[in-house]
Design a protein around this motif. Sequence first.
Motif, PDB file in Angstrom:
ATOM      1  N   LEU A 111       0.651  -1.273   0.071  1.00  0.00           N
ATOM      2  CA  LEU A 111      -0.174   0.032   0.265  1.00  0.00           C
ATOM      3  C   LEU A 111       0.792   1.049  -0.005  1.00  0.00           C
ATOM      4  N   ARG A 112       1.945   1.177   0.982  1.00  0.00           N
ATOM      5  CA  ARG A 112       2.703   2.260   0.621  1.00  0.00           C
ATOM      6  C   ARG A 112       3.607   2.462  -0.654  1.00  0.00           C
ATOM      7  N   LYS A 113       3.586   1.392  -1.236  1.00  0.00           N
ATOM      8  CA  LYS A 113       4.296   1.694  -2.707  1.00  0.00           C
ATOM      9  C   LYS A 113       3.381   2.084  -3.646  1.00  0.00           C
ATOM     10  N   ASP A 114       2.413   1.789  -3.252  1.00  0.00           N
ATOM     11  CA  ASP A 114       0.977   2.328  -4.402  1.00  0.00           C
ATOM     12  C   ASP A 114       0.788   3.769  -3.903  1.00  0.00           C
ATOM     13  N   GLY A 115       1.368   4.334  -3.247  1.00  0.00           N
ATOM     14  CA  GLY A 115       1.401   5.888  -2.736  1.00  0.00           C
ATOM     15  C   GLY A 115       0.156   6.080  -1.665  1.00  0.00           C
ATOM     16  N   HIS A 116      -0.412   5.262  -1.045  1.00  0.00           N
ATOM     17  CA  HIS A 116      -1.432   5.515  -0.246  1.00  0.00           C
ATOM     18  C   HIS A 116      -1.206   6.108   1.178  1.00  0.00           C
ATOM     19  N   GLU A 117       0.245   6.236   1.549  1.00  0.00           N
ATOM     20  CA  GLU A 117       0.468   6.424   2.946  1.00  0.00           C
ATOM     21  C   GLU A 117       0.037   8.095   3.151  1.00  0.00           C
ATOM     22  N   PRO A 118       0.503   8.861   2.299  1.00  0.00           N
ATOM     23  CA  PRO A 118       0.093  10.389   2.578  1.00  0.00           C
ATOM     24  C   PRO A 118      -1.444  10.533   2.960  1.00  0.00           C
ATOM     25  N   LEU A 119      -2.192  10.050   1.974  1.00  0.00           N
ATOM     26  CA  LEU A 119      -3.797  10.111   2.261  1.00  0.00           C
ATOM     27  C   LEU A 119      -4.082   9.483   3.586  1.00  0.00           C
ATOM     28  N   VAL A 120      -3.653   8.205   3.922  1.00  0.00           N
ATOM     29  CA  VAL A 120      -3.844   7.606   5.208  1.00  0.00           C
ATOM     30  C   VAL A 120      -3.440   8.468   6.488  1.00  0.00           C
ATOM     31  N   CYS A 121      -1.973   9.025   6.119  1.00  0.00           N
ATOM     32  CA  CYS A 121      -1.540   9.815   7.610  1.00  0.00           C
ATOM     33  C   CYS A 121      -2.308  11.033   7.631  1.00  0.00           C
ATOM     34  N   ASP A 122      -2.757  11.725   6.398  1.00  0.00           N
ATOM     35  CA  ASP A 122      -3.572  13.103   6.524  1.00  0.00           C
ATOM     36  C   ASP A 122      -4.990  12.542   7.081  1.00  0.00           C
ATOM     37  N   LYS A 123      -5.655  11.644   7.035  1.00  0.00           N
ATOM     38  CA  LYS A 123      -6.882  11.416   7.377  1.00  0.00           C
ATOM     39  C   LYS A 123      -6.970  10.968   8.741  1.00  0.00           C
ATOM     40  N   THR A 124      -5.810  10.062   9.181  1.00  0.00           N
ATOM     41  CA  THR A 124      -5.902   9.485  10.297  1.00  0.00           C
ATOM     42  C   THR A 124      -4.865   9.794  11.462  1.00  0.00           C
ATOM     43  N   GLY A 125      -3.737  10.507  10.981  1.00  0.00           N
ATOM     44  CA  GLY A 125      -2.623  10.495  11.829  1.00  0.00           C
ATOM     45  C   GLY A 125      -1.875   9.582  12.054  1.00  0.00           C
ATOM     46  N   LEU A 126      -1.975   8.462  11.323  1.00  0.00           N
ATOM     47  CA  LEU A 126      -1.415   7.305  11.467  1.00  0.00           C
ATOM     48  C   LEU A 126      -0.337   6.650  10.392  1.00  0.00           C
ATOM     49  N   LEU A 127       0.592   5.903  10.512  1.00  0.00           N
ATOM     50  CA  LEU A 127       1.367   5.465   9.482  1.00  0.00           C
ATOM     51  C   LEU A 127       0.893   4.132   9.008  1.00  0.00           C
ATOM     52  N   LEU A 128       1.269   3.795   7.789  1.00  0.00           N
ATOM     53  CA  LEU A 128       0.701   2.523   7.298  1.00  0.00           C
ATOM     54  C   LEU A 128       1.677   1.579   7.740  1.00  0.00           C
ATOM     55  N   ASP A 129       1.255   0.842   8.762  1.00  0.00           N
ATOM     56  CA  ASP A 129       1.938  -0.253   9.718  1.00  0.00           C
ATOM     57  C   ASP A 129       0.988  -1.193  10.242  1.00  0.00           C
ATOM     58  N   PRO A 130       1.510  -2.670  10.264  1.00  0.00           N
ATOM     59  CA  PRO A 130       0.787  -3.738  10.923  1.00  0.00           C
ATOM     60  C   PRO A 130      -0.002  -3.425  12.204  1.00  0.00           C
ATOM     61  N   ASN A 269      -0.620  16.004  25.283  1.00  0.00           N
ATOM     62  CA  ASN A 269      -1.742  16.938  24.751  1.00  0.00           C
ATOM     63  C   ASN A 269      -1.207  18.310  24.051  1.00  0.00           C
ATOM     64  N   THR A 270      -1.991  18.221  22.724  1.00  0.00           N
ATOM     65  CA  THR A 270      -1.813  19.327  21.894  1.00  0.00           C
ATOM     66  C   THR A 270      -2.907  20.146  21.925  1.00  0.00           C
ATOM     67  N   GLY A 271      -4.046  19.680  22.461  1.00  0.00           N
ATOM     68  CA  GLY A 271      -5.217  20.675  22.529  1.00  0.00           C
ATOM     69  C   GLY A 271      -5.820  20.583  21.313  1.00  0.00           C
ATOM     70  N   LYS A 272      -6.528  21.544  20.615  1.00  0.00           N
ATOM     71  CA  LYS A 272      -7.204  21.609  19.594  1.00  0.00           C
ATOM     72  C   LYS A 272      -6.577  21.514  18.363  1.00  0.00           C
ATOM     73  N   ASP A 273      -5.112  21.586  18.424  1.00  0.00           N
ATOM     74  CA  ASP A 273      -4.258  21.288  17.314  1.00  0.00           C
ATOM     75  C   ASP A 273      -4.049  20.111  16.900  1.00  0.00           C
ATOM     76  N   LYS A 274      -4.235  19.586  15.778  1.00  0.00           N
ATOM     77  CA  LYS A 274      -4.058  18.418  15.062  1.00  0.00           C
ATOM     78  C   LYS A 274      -2.550  18.471  14.449  1.00  0.00           C
ATOM     79  N   VAL A 275      -1.792  18.117  15.491  1.00  0.00           N
ATOM     80  CA  VAL A 275      -0.312  18.444  14.923  1.00  0.00           C
ATOM     81  C   VAL A 275       0.115  17.105  14.054  1.00  0.00           C
ATOM     82  N   THR A 276       0.632  17.531  12.887  1.00  0.00           N
ATOM     83  CA  THR A 276       1.365  16.447  12.015  1.00  0.00           C
ATOM     84  C   THR A 276       2.783  16.356  12.204  1.00  0.00           C
TER      85      THR A 276
END
Length: 494
Positions: A111-130, A269-276
């Motif tokens: 999935l990472r090689k197919d270029g999905h990680e930026p979208l996943v990270c942007d929406k979930t704050g997570l990395l493509l990981d098991p 805790n970063t409050g209302k800030d969704k820190v990337t």
Amino acid sequence: MGSILAIDQGTTSSRAIVFDSDLKPKSSGQEEFTQIFPASGWVEHNPSEIYSSTINSAKSAMVKTDSEKVAAIGITNQRETVLVWDKSTGETLGNAIVWQDRRTSSFCESLRKDGHEPLVCDKTGLLLDPYFSASKLSWILDKADGARQRAYNGELLFGTVDSFLIWKLTGGKSHVTDATNASRTMLFNIATNDWDDDLLSIFDIPRCMLPKVRDCSAEFGDTDPAVFGRSIPIRGVAGDQQAATVGQACFFPGMLKSTYGTGCFALLNTGKDKVTSGNRLLTTIAYRLDGATTYALEGSIFIAGAVVQWLRDGLKIIDSASETQALAELADLGQKLYLVPAFTGLGAPYWDAECRGALFGLTRSSGPAELARAALESVAFQSRDLIEAMKTDWPEMEAVVLRVDGGMTASDWTMQALADQLDSPVDRPVITETTALGAAYLAGLKSGICPPPEEFSKSWALERRFEPCISKSVRDGGYAGWKDAVKRTLVSKS
């Protein structure tokens, strides 16, 4: 005003604590359950054992106090662990796949090689990981005959452990979760606070099998009277690390806690800030109350207390975890032994699913004492990795005071090593079972038993503060050795 039953369903055991209306622990119960390792890097739990150990520990806690006074239940749980079950029969599709499990590494990499990680990270704050739930869920639907079609037909339900327990406790009437657990599935958009169609499409998951998402303090359903002899409302739910954040009263931006259980998890805790993060930390939901979301930066270490279990069960150089401190104190300080406990890969900030544990600096005279010291020091070094990354990601972060909880905090030696490596005070509270405390507070808040967060934070009490006491040269020299050991252990180029 009534007491609160907090259920803490963890990775290696299920615990339950009854708290009074002042959130003082009155009684408890605990039961370990089997760890299943079908293959290298695979970790599973028997769903029946998860549930039975939960019920047994809850009943054990309740029988020691006046169970009739229990007014509400709060649940906290091991996060990301995946279960799928039949909507009609409740029968699960095999074992639960545990958060530590790495079997979907190649799928995530594709999935990472197919270029999905930026979208996943942007929406979930997570990395493509098991580590996270989505790839595990997809694996189950792929491997069980006809499972994916059954899921699309509305015959199967998905849940993390909280959802599974609530469904069982309510006799199948409530299929729900809270925002913190949802935020760890890699299917939940943490900005819109809803399941995300793009993510569901990537993993080929039908929305109809997902639970409804509620605030952390909410009505999650009432237990079936057959479970505890009467119906009790479930009014608080949070993933274990978020529950600990609440229990540590980290309600204000800049406050930081770290839980030392099987793994180690630091939340800022970063409050209302969704820190990337620019350092491969996670952006996650700390808690959601009254529809308002508070965010956090999180660093996740897969192996913390589990390294002590390895000394006990794998190497058999100790009989109990409590012996580790005394053994470490006997270590030859002239030996520079480094243990990188990548038994199931490395978490933040490295995120290497393929690397495995390594030991560096062995000499002919290295023995159990040096191994014990290296094991405990690995927790301090990994914690420094996380805090250094947080400081870079969130410049607003000022002087660090780390609030700690979890089983490992009982070791004064480990807490001192932590303070020394961080060059910051480490505060251990009077109540170290903060995960259960957080779940109890959330249930009590909804029940009108507990005060608002600002008032609750005033009740947090310090048991001991550990101050750093080594020189900068010793601190940085030790850390440099750790960084070199990690570099030699890593497999991935990223």
